[in-house]
Design a protein around this motif. Sequence first.
Motif, short mmCIF file in Angstrom:
data_model
loop_
_atom_site.label_atom_id
_atom_site.label_comp_id
_atom_site.label_asym_id
_atom_site.label_seq_id
_atom_site.Cartn_x
_atom_site.Cartn_y
_atom_site.Cartn_z
N GLY A 31 4.66 10.36 -11.40
CA GLY A 31 4.41 10.13 -9.99
C GLY A 31 2.96 10.28 -9.58
N GLY A 32 2.09 10.57 -10.51
CA GLY A 32 0.67 10.66 -10.21
C GLY A 32 0.20 11.96 -9.65
N GLY A 33 1.10 12.94 -9.49
CA GLY A 33 0.69 14.28 -9.10
C GLY A 33 0.43 14.49 -7.63
N ALA A 34 0.40 13.42 -6.82
CA ALA A 34 0.13 13.59 -5.39
C ALA A 34 0.53 12.31 -4.66
N PRO A 35 0.87 12.42 -3.37
CA PRO A 35 1.17 11.22 -2.58
C PRO A 35 -0.07 10.33 -2.50
N ARG A 36 0.16 9.06 -2.31
CA ARG A 36 -0.96 8.13 -2.16
C ARG A 36 -0.81 7.33 -0.88
N HIS A 37 -1.93 6.83 -0.39
CA HIS A 37 -1.94 5.99 0.79
C HIS A 37 -1.15 4.71 0.51
N PRO A 38 -0.40 4.19 1.50
CA PRO A 38 0.37 2.96 1.26
C PRO A 38 -0.47 1.81 0.72
N LEU A 39 -1.73 1.72 1.14
CA LEU A 39 -2.59 0.62 0.68
C LEU A 39 -3.27 0.92 -0.65
N GLN A 40 -2.87 2.01 -1.32
CA GLN A 40 -3.31 2.30 -2.68
C GLN A 40 -2.18 2.13 -3.69
N LYS A 41 -1.05 1.65 -3.24
CA LYS A 41 0.12 1.61 -4.13
C LYS A 41 -0.07 0.70 -5.33
N GLY A 42 -0.96 -0.26 -5.23
CA GLY A 42 -1.19 -1.14 -6.36
C GLY A 42 -2.12 -0.57 -7.41
N ALA A 43 -2.76 0.57 -7.12
CA ALA A 43 -3.65 1.20 -8.10
C ALA A 43 -2.82 1.91 -9.17
N ARG A 44 -3.37 1.99 -10.37
CA ARG A 44 -2.62 2.58 -11.47
C ARG A 44 -2.76 4.10 -11.52
N TRP A 45 -3.95 4.61 -11.22
CA TRP A 45 -4.19 6.05 -11.27
C TRP A 45 -4.87 6.51 -9.99
N ILE A 46 -4.36 7.58 -9.42
CA ILE A 46 -4.98 8.20 -8.24
C ILE A 46 -5.25 9.66 -8.58
N LEU A 47 -6.53 10.01 -8.65
CA LEU A 47 -6.92 11.39 -8.89
C LEU A 47 -6.71 12.17 -7.61
N PRO A 48 -5.83 13.18 -7.61
CA PRO A 48 -5.57 13.91 -6.36
C PRO A 48 -6.78 14.70 -5.89
N GLY A 49 -6.83 14.89 -4.58
CA GLY A 49 -7.88 15.72 -4.01
C GLY A 49 -9.11 14.97 -3.57
N LEU A 50 -9.21 13.67 -3.87
CA LEU A 50 -10.34 12.88 -3.39
C LEU A 50 -10.04 12.36 -1.99
N SER A 51 -11.03 12.35 -1.13
CA SER A 51 -10.82 11.91 0.24
C SER A 51 -10.29 10.47 0.25
N PRO A 52 -9.17 10.23 0.93
CA PRO A 52 -8.62 8.87 0.98
C PRO A 52 -9.36 8.02 2.00
N PHE A 205 -8.09 0.99 -2.73
CA PHE A 205 -7.42 0.45 -1.56
C PHE A 205 -7.37 -1.08 -1.66
N GLU A 206 -6.33 -1.65 -1.11
CA GLU A 206 -6.21 -3.11 -1.14
C GLU A 206 -7.43 -3.75 -0.48
N HIS A 207 -7.98 -4.75 -1.14
CA HIS A 207 -9.16 -5.42 -0.61
C HIS A 207 -9.15 -6.90 -1.00
N GLU A 208 -9.92 -7.68 -0.25
CA GLU A 208 -10.02 -9.12 -0.49
C GLU A 208 -11.36 -9.59 0.04
N ALA A 209 -11.79 -10.77 -0.41
CA ALA A 209 -13.07 -11.30 0.04
C ALA A 209 -12.99 -12.82 0.11
N ARG A 210 -13.93 -13.40 0.87
CA ARG A 210 -13.88 -14.84 1.05
C ARG A 210 -15.29 -15.38 1.34
N ASN A 211 -15.51 -16.61 0.91
CA ASN A 211 -16.75 -17.32 1.23
C ASN A 211 -16.38 -18.63 1.90
N HIS A 212 -16.47 -18.65 3.23
CA HIS A 212 -16.22 -19.87 3.99
C HIS A 212 -17.53 -20.54 4.38
#
Length: 251
Positions: A31-52, A205-212
Amino acid sequence: MTPEMEDAFAAIRDVHGTDSLRRVERMLEPGGGAPRHPLQKGARWILPGLSPTPWHDPRGHPELTPVVEAFEAAHPVIKEELAAAWAERREVFSDYEHYLTRQEDWQALYLYRGGGLVEETADTAPTAYKVLKEFAVDTEKVCPLLECHFSTLLPDAVIAPHCDLWNFSINLHLAVDIPDGCSITVAGETRSWVEGKCLLFDYSFEHEARNHGVRPRTCLLVDLWHPETTVPERRALTVLITEIRRLMGDG
């Protein structure tokens, strides 16, 4: 963990104390040792204790401020050298291969990869190479598990929403050449690059980018250790991910 990982972790504890790797150990628990932000759910590893925190103030971390200031000061020359390389040596750029995908409309020129500087790029982008080496590599601010590259999005290119692998490094963007119509969204907040300035964000955190825009958009991307990680944690994480990749046949 493998015996090699256990031995390496034990050696780090001998130097830095028995509790020095507690957060890394928690990360490896089910479970990764700690809860994670909903927008981090796609990450594989979350080191607990780092500011979200999705977006970071580029000058908000004393450890990283010299890196930010050096790249911003060098921006005019970096942009000039990049433009010359794009015009005269296009063959040194390649399709960017993200761990999730490969895109022909997303071009890359690497300065640091596979745990070391890409020496061939020293002649192509000498100023960026020099700043990176002096302020990020030699000072051990760069995360050796990842990379640094010029990231060029062609007109109409879009990077789909995704999370990167972990939260213990963060991504620095130096805005090298930015046409109108370009933006980046991190954890639902959209910002635009300001040419010559840096953005700093947590790409777990989930992110995206675009060049229009009507011409290519280029940023220099640098993967740096999250400033809230400790020296023993950085050493252990390097051992851990390197061994995992070896076991998976990925380098």
